[in-house]
Design a protein around this motif. Sequence first.
Motif, mmCIF file in Angstrom:
data_model
loop_
_atom_site.group_PDB
_atom_site.id
_atom_site.type_symbol
_atom_site.label_atom_id
_atom_site.label_comp_id
_atom_site.label_asym_id
_atom_site.label_seq_id
_atom_site.Cartn_x
_atom_site.Cartn_y
_atom_site.Cartn_z
ATOM 1 N N ASP A 333 0.851 -1.196 0.000
ATOM 2 C CA ASP A 333 0.000 0.000 0.000
ATOM 3 C C ASP A 333 0.885 1.244 0.000
ATOM 4 O O ASP A 333 1.964 1.268 0.617
ATOM 5 C CB ASP A 333 -0.917 0.018 1.217
ATOM 6 N N THR A 334 0.362 2.286 -0.649
ATOM 7 C CA THR A 334 1.112 3.535 -0.697
ATOM 8 C C THR A 334 0.819 4.369 0.548
ATOM 9 O O THR A 334 -0.122 4.101 1.299
ATOM 10 C CB THR A 334 0.730 4.329 -1.951
ATOM 11 N N GLU A 336 -0.364 7.219 0.504
ATOM 12 C CA GLU A 336 -1.633 7.920 0.284
ATOM 13 C C GLU A 336 -2.782 7.188 0.977
ATOM 14 O O GLU A 336 -3.722 7.809 1.482
ATOM 15 C CB GLU A 336 -1.902 8.040 -1.218
ATOM 16 N N ARG A 367 4.113 10.222 -0.918
ATOM 17 C CA ARG A 367 2.747 9.674 -0.904
ATOM 18 C C ARG A 367 2.569 8.568 -1.942
ATOM 19 O O ARG A 367 1.736 7.675 -1.751
ATOM 20 C CB ARG A 367 1.721 10.778 -1.149
ATOM 21 N N SER A 368 3.312 8.648 -2.997
ATOM 22 C CA SER A 368 3.163 7.619 -4.041
ATOM 23 C C SER A 368 4.041 6.399 -3.785
ATOM 24 O O SER A 368 3.944 5.412 -4.509
ATOM 25 C CB SER A 368 3.510 8.223 -5.403
ATOM 26 N N LYS A 369 4.891 6.454 -2.772
ATOM 27 C CA LYS A 369 5.752 5.325 -2.457
ATOM 28 C C LYS A 369 5.017 4.316 -1.578
ATOM 29 O O LYS A 369 4.106 4.674 -0.828
ATOM 30 C CB LYS A 369 7.003 5.808 -1.745
ATOM 31 N N THR A 370 5.432 3.071 -1.662
ATOM 32 C CA THR A 370 4.834 2.025 -0.841
ATOM 33 C C THR A 370 5.430 2.061 0.558
ATOM 34 O O THR A 370 6.491 2.654 0.788
ATOM 35 C CB THR A 370 5.047 0.651 -1.472
#
Length: 386
Positions: A333-334, A336, A367-370
């Motif tokens: 999951d990111t 975000e 936010r776009s990273k896991t």
Amino acid sequence: MAASDRNALLDMGFSTNKVDRALAATGNAGLQPALDWLIAHIDDPDTEEPASSSAPEPSAASDSQMTDAHDGEITAEEATAQSLRCDECGKLLRNAAAAEFHAAKTQHTSFSESTEAIKPLTAEEKAQKLADLQAKLAAKREAQKAQAAIEAREQERIRRKAGQEMAHMREELKVTEMQKAIEQRKQEKLDEKAARERVRMQIEQDKKDRAAKEATDSINTCVLAKRAAPPLHRRHGRIRRERHRIHRSLGNHVDLTSHILLSHVRHQREAERLASLGQSASPAGATSASIVQPPPSASSSASSSAAKNYTESRLQIRVPDGPPLTTTFKADDTLEAVYQFLAAQRPGSSYKLLQTFPRKVLDGPDRSKTLKELGLVPSAALVAQP
């Protein structure tokens, strides 16, 4: 005589309807029976209604015949076989109607015929009768007034008692509701304490698992390093061969000692690099079957390979206005998704997530990273800052 009795009753203050009904009920038996009837029926509401048309009307003939006699009484000249005397009290009655009224009033049952005459009442006797009647009426009114006061006091006592009971019931209800609220608050505190304890135990377990994993990785690294490093006699033989090779190729113009040292340092660095990657550097290239080798990619680190074994991330988010929020996300999951979870738990508020150690604000491109890429697996503690 009936007209004079009627006028006397009217002069006493009785209404016309009451006087007419009294005379009709007693059959014009005289002033005394009419007075007795009025006293007995003074509180009846229907006595104010007009007398029925069937009641006997006084005639001029009867008035002339009863000029000197009391109504309901007879004289010696008027005595007939229908005249009656009460044997129990000796009172003379004019007719059967008067006898029935007297029996209903006194409960006397013995009557006989009589020819005695009843003397008419004098003015003094009439005045005395009127005074007695007024006294009886006043006494009855006083009794009624006293009874009404007693009933009013009783009603007031009942009303006050009912008010006190109602106030007591409201107080008991208030105390009961307060006790329920206290018990509910205690239960909430116990639940919150149990939740914090579960989170603490989970964090401790994660720390133990991580420490065990690190210890296992360290042991494997040491074993691999030992296996990768060649024995001492092999290194000495390799150094000698290298020295002879360099000596043959370069001759006496190069410092053999410097080349030998450089070669030795190069071999040591290569052995350390292979040991850090967990790769065997033995001449035969064989490793023990009990040691699991990671992928040969040099760009991946030991922490990244360890994180790949986890599929979930347990996050504890500390908020400034309440207990910590604890939930589990997937490792892929990111960040975000974590922000969306925080917005759902605290609607109307805007927060930024901070990593405590090392201190870092997780926002923007993060936010776009896991969670795996951010190093938030298998567990981590974040702070929500407004």
